[in-house]
Design an enzyme around this catalytic site. Structure first.
Site, mmCIF file in Angstrom:
data_model
loop_
_atom_site.group_PDB
_atom_site.id
_atom_site.type_symbol
_atom_site.label_atom_id
_atom_site.label_comp_id
_atom_site.label_asym_id
_atom_site.label_seq_id
_atom_site.Cartn_x
_atom_site.Cartn_y
_atom_site.Cartn_z
ATOM 1 N N GLY A 34 0.807 -1.218 0.000
ATOM 2 C CA GLY A 34 0.000 0.000 0.000
ATOM 3 C C GLY A 34 0.839 1.267 0.000
ATOM 4 O O GLY A 34 2.051 1.233 0.254
ATOM 5 N N HIS A 35 0.192 2.378 -0.238
ATOM 6 C CA HIS A 35 0.904 3.655 -0.364
ATOM 7 C C HIS A 35 1.559 4.104 0.949
ATOM 8 O O HIS A 35 1.083 3.780 2.015
ATOM 9 C CB HIS A 35 -0.003 4.756 -0.916
ATOM 10 C CG HIS A 35 -1.225 5.055 -0.121
ATOM 11 N ND1 HIS A 35 -2.061 6.085 -0.449
ATOM 12 C CD2 HIS A 35 -1.779 4.453 0.944
ATOM 13 C CE1 HIS A 35 -3.055 6.106 0.394
ATOM 14 N NE2 HIS A 35 -2.922 5.139 1.249
#
EC number: 2.3.1.191
Lengths: 328, 328, 328
Positions: free
Chosen positions: A223-224
């Site tokens: 994920g970011h």
């Protein structure tokens, strides 16, 4: 194409007991190796395989040298597994066919992307503008390297990987979702391997960072804003939610999941199938999955599990009762 | 490229306290923002960050306006998170490089597909015949939109997504599997986002349907005939088996799994790592995963868990014994 | 395009009760079928749907023939589900549009790859040198078939699949990872279906093997050196770690995970969401996941679960106390 046993030790070291002119035609597992094939034994508990293997030559550690020499040719080295890894690399270099083009003509490399002259971009891959790809990095077929994403030197990106898709970020507004544009990128260090169809999202504001030496298997989601520390390895199907901070020298087993916004110390090992729902600040080995059982047994135990808290209350009650009755 | 603080409030509203001519060079998190950067504070529990941030300007809610003004420039708005989302969109529009071609020359759009003139199709993507892609929808690089599949307006499809692969349908026949051809398609509403390498299968007979405003993260599997209600959001690695009917305004955490042929009401929230094995007819928050622990602790608890049903029997037995002895 | 009811039974067998000239315009589920549509009823427990369906004709088993005839036209066959599968295949053949090119011009097939003249390779797919693709096998769009990998006859590979990425193999060396080149390939039998974005890794030394008739859904990870026995089927998001040996006629539910280096007998069925952490040598149905519950209930039970071993000790203690007190 074959390799002489003598040429192997000349290149990689180790002590050869046996015929240096023996031609090795293939590297093979002990169980299936034939008389022109080379195998290795890294695990002393499998020493009994030496009695039955048909391998022409076996790589062993000093402690097994004696029994290996009795059965035939062998190469004695301190770390047979590591030696074998290097041998596969030597083998690959020697047996590689004609080189592929540096940037395959079917790849799309946008203007403003930089690809080091020693790097290669496979067929049907895409490299967005502003992306930078370091020396000797190999991007295989059908890979996406998004805008402004950076890969260091000697990385290997397997087919289907997507580096720099948008992070999953929205602001809720009256039941609907308003997109938060993901303005960061992905920054990947040196010697990183990224598996097939694995995704690493770009950061919302800052970059998502993968440190040197990280190894990611297939179908992993990063994920970011996540930071993965150096030399950490993750097996297939792992998911890492956004803004996680994962230490160095960690391992995550297959389908392990790491929730967002938490920290994991260096040298943490997460078992397969385990969900990390809180920060782990102490090195160690952590696990959390429901043990598999015959379905009928599982059904009974799972049903009871849903009343576990009440069972504890019943135990407490029994303890009180018993204490009372003993008081009397 | 920079943005004046005054231009931001002119565009997006909010009350600016401070210099309208301040040049903003970047949007940044509070922790790392510098004196020419703009940040936001959406969570009152993080108010202490105001004391230390170096941000040139901070977006805050009215309740924090006072303390924000004491430290320096700020923009006061009702919902800083939402405001920030809109600001990222404004930023993206302003900082976008040269426009990409509407349909990248390396994309394959079959005859009989319809792509709205305001939509765009990225490099190396495939759009099958009969597919329809709505206004302002952006299909990124290396995406598959299968035959007859429909995307509404303003959708965003990340790289590697596969819309309209065959559903997984077979009839068993003497131990082998006979393919059920998947004759339906996929129908996607407006304002839907679909993550990297996510798959949405076509229906067996009817269509698989994704309603307006749904947001799907990366590496999600949506089985055939499924219906996902509007504005539902799913995090990475979620799997939805076939013929599930999922309500509107739901959320599913990362790696959540939803079994086939079941119904989930509106406003249901499923935690990460949880398997929904039965219908959920009541809004609420549902969870089911084994809590992670040090491996040694887990081993002991997992071993006991496999005898949990028998433990319950032992408790019952104790209760009976104690009742008997008290009767005496 | 329509199909006469009479033409269907002429082709596929079964006994038609009703008008052979009835035109069938679509295959549809019982619940939504209209008067020109054909449906089927495979599950006797759903027999009540016969009372309400508007289908023009229904495929039923002999036991339901009587009630089906009372409501209207029907086709009576021994196995309606199987019959329906074959009917979808007939439908697909008849309704297919113009044939696509055998090897799409945008596909990259390297020199030294062999593609059977009756096979087809979709747009933007890659076939590496030394790969072999058998008769009537269909490789859809955006697929990777790596170097030296072999697919048998009549296989179907969905978009985004990666066959022959590197297995995940490294030797540890002073905290870093040294790559073990993956010198094996992937060998796939006949009649295998491989889902969208599914990955099958090449073997380290020997090949990864997928036997005849195996069906793999989307987003599945098959690790290197694994052997999957014939006619085994796996649902979406399943992960199989390296060197697993999975029997024939098995099924694995969605997101089921199989650890490495273990054996699974023939006819083993693993439930969705279950992690197989040890070999399973006996056919049967196996399960292991935490049952989902309202979050508050789950929290209480999960907290207690982390003390389960100590609870067992407390029960033991109670039993001893009670036995002692009864002895007295």
């Amino acid at each position: 194409m074959t390799l002489r046993a003598g040429a192997i030790v000349q290149s990689l070291g180790g002590e050869l007991f046996g015929d240096p002119d023996r031609h090795i035609t293939r590297l093979a597992p002990l169980e299936s190796a034939g008389s022109t094939e080379l195998s290795f034994l890294a695990n002393a508990r499998l020493a009994h395989l030496l009695d039955t293997t048909q391998a022409g030559c076996v790589i062993v550690s000093p402690v097994l040298a004696e029994s290996a020499r009795q059965r035939g040719d062998c190469i004695v080295v301190d770390d047979p597994h590591l030696y074998f890894a290097r041998l596969t690399q030597m083998w690959r270099r020697l047996h590689q066919g004609a080189a592929r083009p540096r940037i395959h003509p079917s790849a799309v490399v946008e203007e403003g992307a930089f690809v080091d002259p020693s790097a290669s971009i496979g067929a049907l891959s895409f490299v967005g503008r502003g992306a930078r790809i370091g020396a000797e990095t190999v991007v295989k077929e059908r890979v996406t390297i998004g805008e402004d994403c950076v890969l260091g030197a000697r990385c290997l990106v397997q087919s289907g990987a997507v580096i720099g898709g948008d992070g999953f970020g929205f602001a809720g507004h009256e039941g609907t979702w308003v997109k938060i544009e993901q303005l960061g990128a992905v920054r990947i260090g040196d010697d990183v391997e990224i598996g097939a169809n694995t995704c690493i999202d770009r950061g919302a504001l800052d970059d998502t960072v993968i440190d040197d030496g990280v190894k990611l298997d297939n179908l992993i989601q990063i994920g970011h804003n996540t930071h993965v520390g150096k030399h950490t390895a993750m097996a297939g199907c792992v998911g890492v939610a956004g803004s996680a901070r994962i230490g160095a020298y960690c391992t995550v087993g297959g389908a392990g999941m790491i929730a967002g916004h938490l920290s994991i110390a260096d040298h943490v090992h997460v078992s397969a199938g385990s969900l990390v729902s809180r920060s782990i600040l102490k090195p160690g080995h952590y696990t959390g999955f429901f043990p598999i059982d015959e379905n009928g047994e599982w059904e009974k135990n799972a049903a009871t599990l849903r009343q576990l808290h009440r069972l504890r209350e019943r135990i407490k009650h029994l303890e009180r009762q018993l204490a009372d009755s003993e008081d009397k």
